[in-house]
Write a protein that holds these residues in place. Structure first.
Motif, mmCIF file in Angstrom:
data_model
loop_
_atom_site.group_PDB
_atom_site.id
_atom_site.type_symbol
_atom_site.label_atom_id
_atom_site.label_comp_id
_atom_site.label_asym_id
_atom_site.label_seq_id
_atom_site.Cartn_x
_atom_site.Cartn_y
_atom_site.Cartn_z
ATOM 1 N N THR A 1 -20.913 60.866 -70.851
ATOM 2 C CA THR A 1 -19.454 60.834 -71.216
ATOM 3 C C THR A 1 -18.593 59.872 -70.338
ATOM 4 O O THR A 1 -19.161 59.671 -69.355
ATOM 5 C CB THR A 1 -19.167 62.399 -71.127
ATOM 6 O OG1 THR A 1 -17.576 62.275 -71.465
ATOM 7 C CG2 THR A 1 -18.954 62.801 -69.788
ATOM 8 N N ALA A 2 -17.583 59.315 -70.951
ATOM 9 C CA ALA A 2 -16.608 58.583 -70.416
ATOM 10 C C ALA A 2 -16.025 59.256 -69.590
ATOM 11 O O ALA A 2 -14.712 58.831 -69.038
ATOM 12 C CB ALA A 2 -16.136 57.686 -71.170
ATOM 13 N N ARG B 1 -18.277 58.933 -66.146
ATOM 14 C CA ARG B 1 -17.345 57.695 -66.419
ATOM 15 C C ARG B 1 -18.009 56.815 -65.271
ATOM 16 O O ARG B 1 -17.872 55.666 -65.560
ATOM 17 C CB ARG B 1 -15.980 57.987 -66.107
ATOM 18 C CG ARG B 1 -15.187 56.566 -65.949
ATOM 19 C CD ARG B 1 -13.534 56.972 -65.958
ATOM 20 N NE ARG B 1 -13.163 57.631 -67.183
ATOM 21 C CZ ARG B 1 -12.183 58.133 -67.607
ATOM 22 N NH1 ARG B 1 -10.975 57.925 -66.415
ATOM 23 N NH2 ARG B 1 -11.548 58.493 -68.602
ATOM 24 N N ALA C 1 -20.452 54.827 -66.549
ATOM 25 C CA ALA C 1 -20.348 53.728 -67.613
ATOM 26 C C ALA C 1 -19.721 52.451 -67.105
ATOM 27 O O ALA C 1 -19.523 52.471 -65.764
ATOM 28 C CB ALA C 1 -19.551 54.598 -68.601
ATOM 29 N N ILE D 1 -12.245 50.408 -72.973
ATOM 30 C CA ILE D 1 -13.293 51.611 -72.897
ATOM 31 C C ILE D 1 -14.442 51.485 -71.610
ATOM 32 O O ILE D 1 -14.366 50.527 -70.992
ATOM 33 C CB ILE D 1 -13.959 51.396 -74.359
ATOM 34 C CG1 ILE D 1 -14.767 49.968 -74.372
ATOM 35 C CG2 ILE D 1 -12.853 51.643 -75.442
ATOM 36 C CD1 ILE D 1 -15.494 49.969 -75.601
ATOM 37 N N VAL E 1 -18.492 51.311 -71.698
ATOM 38 C CA VAL E 1 -19.705 51.361 -72.386
ATOM 39 C C VAL E 1 -20.773 52.002 -71.794
ATOM 40 O O VAL E 1 -20.789 52.105 -70.318
ATOM 41 C CB VAL E 1 -19.831 49.712 -72.377
ATOM 42 C CG1 VAL E 1 -21.287 49.590 -73.287
ATOM 43 C CG2 VAL E 1 -18.888 49.071 -73.246
ATOM 44 N N LYS E 2 -21.598 52.747 -72.307
ATOM 45 C CA LYS E 2 -22.821 53.508 -72.048
ATOM 46 C C LYS E 2 -23.891 52.802 -72.112
ATOM 47 O O LYS E 2 -24.499 52.237 -72.961
ATOM 48 C CB LYS E 2 -22.616 54.723 -72.586
ATOM 49 C CG LYS E 2 -21.540 55.683 -72.550
ATOM 50 C CD LYS E 2 -21.601 56.649 -73.615
ATOM 51 C CE LYS E 2 -20.261 57.600 -73.741
ATOM 52 N NZ LYS E 2 -20.258 58.611 -74.468
ATOM 53 N N ASP F 1 -23.357 59.001 -80.698
ATOM 54 C CA ASP F 1 -21.969 58.607 -80.161
ATOM 55 C C ASP F 1 -21.164 58.297 -81.407
ATOM 56 O O ASP F 1 -21.099 57.870 -82.311
ATOM 57 C CB ASP F 1 -21.837 57.470 -79.228
ATOM 58 C CG ASP F 1 -20.709 57.570 -78.018
ATOM 59 O OD1 ASP F 1 -19.569 57.690 -78.520
ATOM 60 O OD2 ASP F 1 -20.965 57.649 -76.919
ATOM 61 N N GLU G 1 -19.216 51.090 -79.799
ATOM 62 C CA GLU G 1 -19.169 50.021 -78.630
ATOM 63 C C GLU G 1 -19.994 50.738 -77.542
ATOM 64 O O GLU G 1 -20.461 50.092 -76.833
ATOM 65 C CB GLU G 1 -17.675 49.825 -78.146
ATOM 66 C CG GLU G 1 -17.061 49.093 -79.085
ATOM 67 C CD GLU G 1 -16.447 49.760 -80.344
ATOM 68 O OE1 GLU G 1 -15.616 48.856 -81.271
ATOM 69 O OE2 GLU G 1 -16.183 50.917 -80.400
ATOM 70 N N ASN G 2 -20.010 52.142 -77.591
ATOM 71 C CA ASN G 2 -20.913 52.859 -76.487
ATOM 72 C C ASN G 2 -22.246 52.443 -76.595
ATOM 73 O O ASN G 2 -23.014 52.600 -75.415
ATOM 74 C CB ASN G 2 -20.505 54.321 -76.509
ATOM 75 C CG ASN G 2 -19.641 54.613 -75.963
ATOM 76 O OD1 ASN G 2 -18.846 53.927 -74.809
ATOM 77 N ND2 ASN G 2 -18.812 55.859 -76.256
#
Length: 140
Positions: free
Chosen positions: A28-29, A54, A57, A63, A65-66, A82, A86-87
């Motif tokens: 998760t972010a 977070r 990431a 944002i 990114v994962k 997701d 973009e993740n």
């Protein structure tokens, strides 16, 4: 204290994925303190094996990114589900997009994913196999 909503079918989805053999990871972010609080509430049976937050990431403009390589798992056998495409831009073939959920009590997105994820596990398809098939289709 905060509040959160639970997507319909979430508990059944976690239970089903755990039973058929998926290793469940939350990436998760969100900040770790908030994410841990929510995950502790929604996963009393500890079906989720690992948690990334977070700080795991990569900041990418507005944002986070994962990067799935941070999991230390075989990326040929790793998926990310997701609601932010973009993740999974660093590993695009590993991503499964799911629509954002807000408050639709009739949402069935997780239930719809369950058969496909079961089939992927049963057939033992790997990400490169999917990528090569897709590349072959593009070259034809």
């Amino acid at each position: 204290m905060g509040s959160y909503g639970i997507r319909p079918g979430m508990h059944e989805f976690l239970e089903s994925m755990s039973q058929i053999g998926y290793e469940l990871v939350i990436f998760t972010a969100a900040t770790q303190d908030y994410a841990d609080w929510v995950i502790d509430q929604i996963d009393p049976n500890h079906l989720i094996h690992y948690r990334l937050y977070r700080q795991h990431a990569l900041p990418w403009g507005p944002i986070f990114v994962k990067d799935l390589s941070r999991l230390g798992r075989d990326l040929d056998r790793t998926l990310i589900i997701d609601n932010v495409q973009e993740n999974f831009m660093l590993q695009p073939h590993n991503g499964i997009f799911i629509w954002t959920w807000y408050d639709d009590l009739h949402d069935a997105a997780l239930a719809a994913l369950t058969p496909m994820l079961g089939e992927l596990l049963a057939t033992r398809v790997t990400v490169p196999e999917r990528s090569e098939e897709h590349t072959s289709e593009l070259q034809s």
